[in-house]
Motif scaffolding. Structure first.
Motif, PDB file in Angstrom:
ATOM      1  N   ARG A  19       6.960  -4.484 -30.106  1.00 41.91           N
ATOM      2  CA  ARG A  19       5.945  -3.437 -29.354  1.00 41.91           C
ATOM      3  C   ARG A  19       4.552  -3.825 -29.485  1.00 41.91           C
ATOM      4  O   ARG A  19       3.617  -3.573 -28.791  1.00 41.91           O
ATOM      5  N   LYS A  20       4.199  -4.564 -30.374  1.00 44.38           N
ATOM      6  CA  LYS A  20       2.820  -5.060 -30.765  1.00 44.38           C
ATOM      7  C   LYS A  20       2.639  -6.499 -30.930  1.00 44.38           C
ATOM      8  O   LYS A  20       3.143  -7.323 -31.664  1.00 44.38           O
ATOM      9  N   LEU A  21       1.865  -7.117 -29.917  1.00 43.17           N
ATOM     10  CA  LEU A  21       1.715  -8.695 -30.034  1.00 43.17           C
ATOM     11  C   LEU A  21       0.147  -8.854 -30.065  1.00 43.17           C
ATOM     12  O   LEU A  21      -0.497  -8.620 -29.320  1.00 43.17           O
ATOM     13  N   GLU A  22      -0.133  -9.515 -31.241  1.00 41.01           N
ATOM     14  CA  GLU A  22      -1.608 -10.240 -31.462  1.00 41.01           C
ATOM     15  C   GLU A  22      -1.633 -11.636 -30.915  1.00 41.01           C
ATOM     16  O   GLU A  22      -1.013 -12.564 -31.701  1.00 41.01           O
ATOM     17  N   GLU A  37       8.921 -10.928 -19.236  1.00 43.27           N
ATOM     18  CA  GLU A  37      10.434 -11.303 -19.035  1.00 43.27           C
ATOM     19  C   GLU A  37      10.840 -11.099 -20.583  1.00 43.27           C
ATOM     20  O   GLU A  37      12.162 -10.752 -20.858  1.00 43.27           O
ATOM     21  N   LYS A  38      10.166 -11.540 -21.782  1.00 45.09           N
ATOM     22  CA  LYS A  38      10.670 -11.838 -23.068  1.00 45.09           C
ATOM     23  C   LYS A  38      10.322 -10.606 -23.776  1.00 45.09           C
ATOM     24  O   LYS A  38      11.004 -10.277 -24.859  1.00 45.09           O
ATOM     25  N   THR A  39       9.041  -9.884 -23.464  1.00 45.43           N
ATOM     26  CA  THR A  39       8.971  -8.922 -24.425  1.00 45.43           C
ATOM     27  C   THR A  39       8.739  -7.300 -23.631  1.00 45.43           C
ATOM     28  O   THR A  39       7.716  -7.248 -23.459  1.00 45.43           O
ATOM     29  N   PRO A  40       9.677  -6.998 -22.863  1.00 42.00           N
ATOM     30  CA  PRO A  40       9.772  -5.719 -21.961  1.00 42.00           C
ATOM     31  C   PRO A  40       9.189  -4.522 -22.522  1.00 42.00           C
ATOM     32  O   PRO A  40       8.602  -3.580 -21.662  1.00 42.00           O
ATOM     33  N   ASN A  41       9.261  -4.073 -23.813  1.00 45.26           N
ATOM     34  CA  ASN A  41       8.648  -3.070 -24.474  1.00 45.26           C
ATOM     35  C   ASN A  41       7.612  -2.887 -25.096  1.00 45.26           C
ATOM     36  O   ASN A  41       7.315  -1.927 -26.037  1.00 45.26           O
ATOM     37  N   LEU A  42       6.764  -3.941 -24.747  1.00 46.10           N
ATOM     38  CA  LEU A  42       5.440  -3.979 -25.390  1.00 46.10           C
ATOM     39  C   LEU A  42       4.497  -2.726 -25.235  1.00 46.10           C
ATOM     40  O   LEU A  42       4.533  -2.056 -23.842  1.00 46.10           O
ATOM     41  N   THR A  43       3.798  -2.141 -26.050  1.00 43.45           N
ATOM     42  CA  THR A  43       2.780  -0.904 -26.087  1.00 43.45           C
ATOM     43  C   THR A  43       1.346  -1.584 -26.255  1.00 43.45           C
ATOM     44  O   THR A  43       0.684  -0.721 -25.809  1.00 43.45           O
ATOM     45  N   HIS A  44       1.068  -2.497 -27.052  1.00 44.45           N
ATOM     46  CA  HIS A  44      -0.065  -2.809 -27.705  1.00 44.45           C
ATOM     47  C   HIS A  44      -0.057  -4.512 -27.453  1.00 44.45           C
ATOM     48  O   HIS A  44       0.725  -5.232 -27.931  1.00 44.45           O
ATOM     49  N   ASN A  66       5.428   0.175 -20.558  1.00 47.64           N
ATOM     50  CA  ASN A  66       5.112   0.827 -21.927  1.00 47.64           C
ATOM     51  C   ASN A  66       3.779   0.385 -22.330  1.00 47.64           C
ATOM     52  O   ASN A  66       3.369   0.965 -23.353  1.00 47.64           O
ATOM     53  N   LEU A  67       2.943  -0.505 -21.512  1.00 45.27           N
ATOM     54  CA  LEU A  67       1.809  -0.838 -22.228  1.00 45.27           C
ATOM     55  C   LEU A  67       0.739   0.079 -22.431  1.00 45.27           C
ATOM     56  O   LEU A  67       0.222   0.460 -20.976  1.00 45.27           O
ATOM     57  N   HIS A  68       0.527   0.401 -23.439  1.00 48.16           N
ATOM     58  CA  HIS A  68      -0.691   1.691 -23.325  1.00 48.16           C
ATOM     59  C   HIS A  68      -2.106   1.097 -24.029  1.00 48.16           C
ATOM     60  O   HIS A  68      -3.029   1.441 -23.534  1.00 48.16           O
ATOM     61  N   SER A  69      -2.249  -0.195 -24.494  1.00 48.42           N
ATOM     62  CA  SER A  69      -3.256  -0.906 -25.273  1.00 48.42           C
ATOM     63  C   SER A  69      -3.388  -2.202 -24.643  1.00 48.42           C
ATOM     64  O   SER A  69      -2.540  -2.955 -25.173  1.00 48.42           O
ATOM     65  N   ASP A 109      -7.688   5.443 -34.976  1.00 54.64           N
ATOM     66  CA  ASP A 109      -7.533   4.033 -35.720  1.00 54.64           C
ATOM     67  C   ASP A 109      -6.098   3.963 -35.904  1.00 54.64           C
ATOM     68  O   ASP A 109      -5.823   2.651 -35.946  1.00 54.64           O
ATOM     69  N   SER A 110      -5.286   4.966 -35.894  1.00 51.61           N
ATOM     70  CA  SER A 110      -3.749   4.356 -36.143  1.00 51.61           C
ATOM     71  C   SER A 110      -2.961   5.224 -34.813  1.00 51.61           C
ATOM     72  O   SER A 110      -3.259   6.153 -34.452  1.00 51.61           O
ATOM     73  N   ASP A 111      -1.976   4.646 -34.689  1.00 59.28           N
ATOM     74  CA  ASP A 111      -1.150   4.861 -33.385  1.00 59.28           C
ATOM     75  C   ASP A 111       0.033   5.724 -34.219  1.00 59.28           C
ATOM     76  O   ASP A 111       0.897   5.240 -34.772  1.00 59.28           O
ATOM     77  N   PRO A 112       0.253   6.966 -33.822  1.00 59.01           N
ATOM     78  CA  PRO A 112       1.266   8.133 -34.202  1.00 59.01           C
ATOM     79  C   PRO A 112       2.723   7.443 -34.185  1.00 59.01           C
ATOM     80  O   PRO A 112       3.377   7.316 -35.123  1.00 59.01           O
ATOM     81  N   GLU A 113       2.917   6.873 -33.041  1.00 56.29           N
ATOM     82  CA  GLU A 113       4.241   6.242 -32.845  1.00 56.29           C
ATOM     83  C   GLU A 113       4.528   5.037 -33.618  1.00 56.29           C
ATOM     84  O   GLU A 113       5.459   4.866 -34.224  1.00 56.29           O
ATOM     85  N   ALA A 114       3.596   4.149 -33.752  1.00 56.30           N
ATOM     86  CA  ALA A 114       3.593   3.094 -34.820  1.00 56.30           C
ATOM     87  C   ALA A 114       3.815   3.468 -36.126  1.00 56.30           C
ATOM     88  O   ALA A 114       4.487   3.170 -37.171  1.00 56.30           O
TER      89      ALA A 114
END
Length: 214
Positions: A19-22, A37-44, A66-69, A109-114
């Motif tokens: 979900r989160k990729l830096e 293709e490889k990370t279809p559910n990324l949100t951040h 699902n990309l929100h940020s 500062d924080s994501d409720p879902e995370a």
């Protein structure tokens, strides 16, 4: 994968649950279709400090529903005119770009879902079990206290019974002594002693009568 001199993400493995990729401070300039293709559910997604120059380079990110940020700090694309408006128009699923929404409101500062996922992971890793163990220990402590109170009640009951038994024993001993005294009187030796005492009384009476005659 921060600051590891990445040129592309073409070798990224399939990560459906990611979900989160830096990816900040690398040398990525394109090829973002691999992320869809490889990370279809990324949100951040953090691409700050990379070599992204054009808005069109971001177009493959439209396939991440699902990309929100998205972070693009220190990328050349941020220097374009109407940069923020163009990115929000290209990626309507976005809520935050570079830490702010379309109305310039800062992201929390924080994501409720995370955070919810983190709590879930903690429970799976055993932290939730520690809390359950504490509750079980409290229950055990209460049971021990109850058992001690029951033991105290039993001891008090035994003491009361001992007191009653002692009184009964004393009464039995007194009764035995009375019986022994009666037995002595009935015994021949006892009768002799009784007669001697009576004879002594008669002699004393005769002596008194003689004294009176004198």
């Amino acid at each position: 994968m921060i600051n590891i001199n990445l040129l592309s993400v073409s070798n990224l493995p399939k990560l459906n649950k990611l979900r989160k990729l830096e990816l900040s401070d690398n040398r990525i300039s394109g090829g973002l279709e691999v992320l869809a293709e490889k990370t279809p559910n990324l949100t951040h997604l953090n691409l700050s400090g990379n070599k992204i120059k054009d808005i069109n380079t971001l177009e493959p990110l439209k396939k991440l529903p699902n990309l929100h940020s998205l972070d693009l700090f220190n990328c050349e694309v941020t220097m374009l005119i109407n940069y923020r408006e163009s990115v929000f128009a290209l990626l309507p699923q976005l809520t935050y770009l570079d830490g702010f929404d379309a109305d310039e409101q800062e992201a929390p500062d924080s994501d409720p879902e995370a955070d919810g996922d983190a709590l879930e992971d903690d429970y799976e890793n055993g932290e939730g079990e520690e809390e359950e163990d504490d509750e079980e220990e409290d229950d055990l402590d209460e049971e021990v206290i109850d058992d001690e109170e029951d033991e105290d009640d039993d001891l008090e009951g035994e003491e009361d019974e001992d007191g009653v038994d002692d009184e009964e024993e004393d009464e039995e001993e007194d009764g035995e002594e009375d019986e022994e005294d009666e037995a002595e009187e009935d015994h021949p030796c006892g009768q002799k002693r009784k007669r001697s005492l009576e004879d002594e009384g008669e002699e004393d009476a005769e002596d008194e009568e003689e004294d009176e005659d004198d």
